[in-house]
Scaffold this active site. Structure first.
Site, mmCIF file in Angstrom:
data_model
loop_
_atom_site.group_PDB
_atom_site.id
_atom_site.type_symbol
_atom_site.label_atom_id
_atom_site.label_comp_id
_atom_site.label_asym_id
_atom_site.label_seq_id
_atom_site.Cartn_x
_atom_site.Cartn_y
_atom_site.Cartn_z
ATOM 1 N N ILE A 13 -12.585 -7.558 -5.675
ATOM 2 C CA ILE A 13 -13.151 -6.266 -6.057
ATOM 3 C C ILE A 13 -12.333 -5.682 -7.203
ATOM 4 C CG2 ILE A 13 -13.741 -3.936 -5.323
ATOM 5 C CD1 ILE A 13 -14.131 -4.950 -2.514
ATOM 6 N N LEU A 34 -0.200 -10.504 -5.189
ATOM 7 C CA LEU A 34 -0.750 -11.854 -5.025
ATOM 8 C C LEU A 34 -0.678 -12.361 -3.578
ATOM 9 C CD1 LEU A 34 0.511 -13.627 -8.285
ATOM 10 C CD2 LEU A 34 -1.610 -12.344 -7.881
ATOM 11 N N ALA A 75 -5.623 -1.772 -3.587
ATOM 12 C CA ALA A 75 -4.747 -2.661 -2.832
ATOM 13 C C ALA A 75 -4.767 -2.289 -1.353
ATOM 14 C CB ALA A 75 -3.318 -2.575 -3.362
ATOM 15 N N TYR A 142 -6.879 -0.337 11.022
ATOM 16 C CA TYR A 142 -7.246 -0.348 9.612
ATOM 17 C C TYR A 142 -8.050 0.898 9.256
ATOM 18 C CZ TYR A 142 -9.555 -1.696 5.267
ATOM 19 O OH TYR A 142 -10.036 -1.711 3.985
#
Length: 337
Positions: A13, A34, A75, A142
């Protein structure tokens, strides 16, 4: 020329948002550790910086050096189901990392808007179709983390005047997705399993439904929101309208991949059974950008890319904090079963 920071920029995204911002004429600093993305996803015209949102010294250096006009914070470790078992990791990365960026944005004095990708996980269950006016009731760590950041952005606007736009995307798929992640992104998991000649694995009976959202229906809206002050300090659902059962999805993925495989049903996991949103509000502000790509067309596009890119070997998450009641398939992956 406007300068934008994009976090999670090597994820699929984030990399598409970078592409859109470059088309808009922005200078882009692309930050990613990464852990789930790939540097090759990032357009060479962006300045790629390998690093974490948890590194406050790095963040402060970037803000001093580039005086960002906009921050696009994408992120996250977005594995709803796994988040029950990695609470500390989840809250550290998804809450503390976000607060680091919010602090830097407030202190910089240059950030005109902070664009944040939340999730429909904030809504919880039994709230379909999900609308922005509903009171969030997240049921996994989450979703709790994402809602906490939403609340902090609201507070930061009230106290410090930091403008924000919050997006709640859902089940986004498309080219450049990490199909090797065994814990999230069911479409990528299915395609990867087909490439490897493995059966498709489905939790429970497969009747749970989601509205799978193609990347072209999401990334341009996120990118262009920063230059639309009318949408500042608001929350938007973004994505597809039509829900599909996971079993129906499996059949369609097999068709577009041109491969057949049996479906193996795993023990059901604790998850919201049906999740899909209303996008009426997004239509009012971003109707000119909504493409409404049909599921089969989006899957065809992704399948063509997956066949070129090839399969990926997934890596089990090693830092499980709580193994109790973990789905057996995941427990075996991590050595806890």
């Amino acid at each position: 020329m406007k300068t934008s920071l994009v976090t999670g920029a090597a994820g699929f995204i984030g990399s598409h948002v970078v592409d859109e911002l470059l088309r808009m004429g922005h200078r882009v600093v692309a930050l990613d550790d990464l852990s789930g993305g790939f540097s090759g996803n990032v357009d060479e015209k962006a300045l790629f910086v390998e690093g974490s949102v948890l590194d406050t010294e790095l963040i402060d250096r970037l803000f001093r050096a580039h005086r960002f006009d906009y921050v696009f914070h994408l992120a996250a470790y977005a594995a709803e189901g796994l988040s029950h078992f990695i609470k500390r990791f989840n809250y550290t990365n998804n809450v503390i990392g976000s607060v680091n960026l919010i602090n830097a944005s407030v202190c910089s004095g240059t950030v005109q808007c902070f664009v944040f990708t939340s999730s429909i996980a904030v809504y919880g269950r039994n709230q379909t179709p999900m609308t922005e006016e509903m009171t969030p009731m997240p049921e996994d760590p989450y979703g709790i983390a994402k809602y906490a950041v939403e609340l902090d952005l609201r507070e930061s606007h009230e106290i410090f005047g930091l403008n924000y736009v919050i997006f709640r995307p859902h089940n986004v798929y498309g080219e450049r997705q990490n199909i090797g992640d065994p814990y999230r992104n069911v479409i990528g998991i299915f395609m990867n399993q087909l490439l490897q000649g493995k059966p498709l694995t489905v939790f429970g009976d497969g009747k749970q439904s989601r509205a799978f959202s193609y990347i072209a229906d999401v990334a341009p809206i996120i990118a262009r929101s920063a230059e639309r002050p009318a949408c500042y300090n608001q929350v938007f659902n973004v994505g597809a309208d039509t829900p599909y059962a996971v079993l129906d999805l499996a059949e369609t993925v097999c068709c577009v991949m041109g491969k057949r495989s049996k479906v193996v049903h795993l023990d059901a996991r604790n998850e919201v059974v049906h999740a899909f949103s209303s996008h009426e509000k997004a239509g009012k502000y971003f109707g000119d950008l909504q493409q409404n790509v049909p599921l089969e067309k989006g899957l065809q596009n992704m399948a063509a890319w997956v066949k070129r890119a090839g399969s990926r070997q997934g890596k089990p998450f090693k830092c499980i904090e709580v193994s109790k009641n973990m789905p057996p398939a995941w427990a075996r992956l991590t050595g806890n079963g």
